[in-house]
Design a protein around this motif. Structure first.
Motif, PDB file in Angstrom:
ATOM      1  N   VAL A  60      -2.838  -1.745   3.541  1.00  0.00           N
ATOM      2  CA  VAL A  60      -3.707  -3.110   3.309  1.00  0.00           C
ATOM      3  C   VAL A  60      -3.947  -3.176   1.845  1.00  0.00           C
ATOM      4  N   GLY A  61      -4.499  -2.055   1.374  1.00  0.00           N
ATOM      5  CA  GLY A  61      -4.824  -2.390   0.206  1.00  0.00           C
ATOM      6  C   GLY A  61      -4.048  -2.299  -0.999  1.00  0.00           C
ATOM      7  N   SER A  62      -2.930  -1.734  -1.017  1.00  0.00           N
ATOM      8  CA  SER A  62      -2.298  -1.478  -2.458  1.00  0.00           C
ATOM      9  C   SER A  62      -1.316  -2.354  -2.904  1.00  0.00           C
ATOM     10  N   PHE A  63      -0.853  -3.375  -2.003  1.00  0.00           N
ATOM     11  CA  PHE A  63      -0.159  -4.413  -2.337  1.00  0.00           C
ATOM     12  C   PHE A  63      -1.197  -5.586  -3.123  1.00  0.00           C
ATOM     13  N   LEU A  64      -2.232  -5.620  -3.060  1.00  0.00           N
ATOM     14  CA  LEU A  64      -3.168  -6.628  -3.619  1.00  0.00           C
ATOM     15  C   LEU A  64      -3.524  -6.329  -5.050  1.00  0.00           C
ATOM     16  N   LYS A  65      -3.869  -7.407  -5.889  1.00  0.00           N
ATOM     17  CA  LYS A  65      -4.215  -7.388  -7.246  1.00  0.00           C
ATOM     18  C   LYS A  65      -5.587  -6.835  -7.348  1.00  0.00           C
ATOM     19  N   ARG A  66      -6.529  -7.296  -6.301  1.00  0.00           N
ATOM     20  CA  ARG A  66      -7.796  -6.749  -6.488  1.00  0.00           C
ATOM     21  C   ARG A  66      -7.908  -5.330  -5.861  1.00  0.00           C
ATOM     22  N   SER A  67      -8.882  -4.763  -6.091  1.00  0.00           N
ATOM     23  CA  SER A  67      -9.320  -3.190  -5.580  1.00  0.00           C
ATOM     24  C   SER A  67     -10.016  -3.599  -4.248  1.00  0.00           C
ATOM     25  N   VAL A  68      -9.645  -2.925  -3.328  1.00  0.00           N
ATOM     26  CA  VAL A  68     -10.453  -3.016  -1.970  1.00  0.00           C
ATOM     27  C   VAL A  68     -11.192  -1.651  -1.729  1.00  0.00           C
ATOM     28  N   ARG A  69     -12.472  -1.868  -1.610  1.00  0.00           N
ATOM     29  CA  ARG A  69     -13.331  -0.824  -1.459  1.00  0.00           C
ATOM     30  C   ARG A  69     -13.615  -0.592   0.160  1.00  0.00           C
TER      31      ARG A  69
END
Length: 192
Positions: free
Chosen positions: A50-59
């Motif tokens: 879910v998080g690795s394909f986004l430009k922004r970092s996900v916490r």
């Protein structure tokens, strides 16, 4: 390159090599401002997918037990996750999440609180509704669709933000906000 960016690169490479990954709706993630990213949970690999394909970092909120494993503890923290104790009202996790949202971060949560054994969306816990009502974050529903079988398709769909402005204005309950969010996730599952 920071550990976090390197980790995203490694995860994207892994998923592209071993799965037929399709990412839909990345444009629904705002480029700035706080975001509450709410996804179904079907596998241990959901957070990096879910998080690795986004430009922004996900916490991501992660179960507290991960922070007790010596090797994982430092790594999980350095990747930006923060702990939540499951099965109890964890005020520290709620404070941390609200603080990060005030700092314009993207917080990733799995409202069901645990992985689904059936693949069906379970009942959402009210902590996600608490975050939604107590912050001004954009609330983006997300769904992981498919099975983690090597070289088979798996899809991540980021839906349009859930509008809970009326609930915020009317001081709605965390239960009502959670239901609206879960309906947003279910809508993605039903239509993809």
């Amino acid at each position: 390159m920071t550990l976090f960016r390197f980790g995203k690169f490694v995860c994207r490479t892994y998923f592209r090599l071993f799965y037929k990954v399709e990412i839909i709706g990345k444009e629904n993630i705002p480029n700035d401002g706080s975001v509450l990213l709410c996804s179904n949970h079907i596998h241990l690999l959901d957070p990096p997918l879910v998080g690795s394909f986004l430009k922004r970092s996900v916490r991501f909120m992660a179960k507290a037990e991960l922070f007790e494993v010596p090797i994982l503890k430092g790594l999980v923290k350095r990747l930006g996750a923060f702990p939540i104790r499951r099965g109890v009202s964890d005020r520290q996790a709620l404070r941390t999440g609200l603080k990060l949202l005030k700092e314009q971060e993207v917080i990733g949560v799995f409202p069901e609180g645990t992985r689904s054994k059936t693949g069906q969306l379970g009942k959402g816990l009210t902590g996600v509704g608490f975050f939604a009502l107590r912050s001004e974050a954009s609330i983006v529903p997300c769904a992981v669709i498919g099975h983690y079988k090597l070289f088979k398709p798996i899809k991540v769909v980021y839906g349009p933000p859930v509008n809970i402005d009326q609930l915020r204005q009317e001081k709605g309950s965390a239960e009502e906000a959670t239901k609206a969010i879960m309906d947003g996730i279910q809508n993605i599952l039903d239509n993809h």
